[in-house]
Design a protein around this motif. Structure first.
Motif: not given
Length: 188
Positions: A2-3, A5-15, A71-74, A123-130
């Motif tokens: 998660m970032n 500093t942004k208002e919303n999580p990403p909604e696109h991928i770059e290809v 990917r998470s740094l930790l 969802f993933l952040a909440l899963m990690d926090g369970l």
């Protein structure tokens, strides 16, 4: 990762240097996980794109994989790959119960605490926090290794190192390539 500093999580991928809007609702990404884990013969990921679908399918899949498993740094990995301890399909009841118990979120509605469709990264952040749910108990049982003779102190030292902020670097550009290779290995 998660970032905040942004208002919303990403909604696109770059290809290929171009941004492609994708669907971010967690239920789409649970479906993607099923497909990636070989639980479905159909390996078409086009349903994740909102408008245009990239022509470079390999690069598109790499982008989707990177989005699906940010990917998470930790914590740092020590190269130890343990047993699979979570399956989004098999453990659906436990995941549902854990989210209701811990956060008051009814995953059947698909909405987060803000009443909006729950984004995959949230969802993933909440899963990690369970913590302290039947799901986390089952995951602990699945990861149990009767041959591991690590003492509590050794485990704490290893955990401290895994979560240390010292010498923290950034993610490298090869992460998406490695993820794609891991994905392809599943289907060989």
């Amino acid at each position: 990762m998660m970032n905040l500093t942004k208002e919303n999580p990403p909604e696109h991928i770059e290809v290929g240097g171009k941004a492609y809007r994708i669907k971010t609702w967690f239920k789409y990404w649970l479906r993607f996980q099923q497909i990636c884990n070989g639980k479905d013969e159909e390996r078409n990921f086009d349903f994740l794109f909102v408008d245009e679908i990239p022509k470079d399918r390999v690069a598109a899949l790499a982008g989707l994989m990177a989005f699906a498993s940010p990917r998470s740094l930790l914590p740092r990995s020590f190269g130890e790959k343990g047993p699979k301890i979570l399956d989004y399909t098999v453990d659906a009841d436990l995941i549902y119960a854990a989210f209701v118990q811990q956060y008051g979120i009814d995953l059947m509605t698909g909405k987060g605490v803000d009443g909006k469709p729950l984004h995959w990264h949230k969802f993933l952040a909440l899963m990690d926090g369970l913590r302290e749910t039947r799901l986390t108990d089952v995951m602990d049982l699945r990861s149990y290794d009767s041959t591991d003779r690590t003492t509590y102190e050794q485990w704490r030292e290893k955990s401290k190192e895994a979560w240390s902020l010292e010498g923290l670097g950034s993610l490298d550009d090869g992460d998406a390539t490695r993820m794609l290779e891991e994905f392809n290995e599943r289907f060989e």
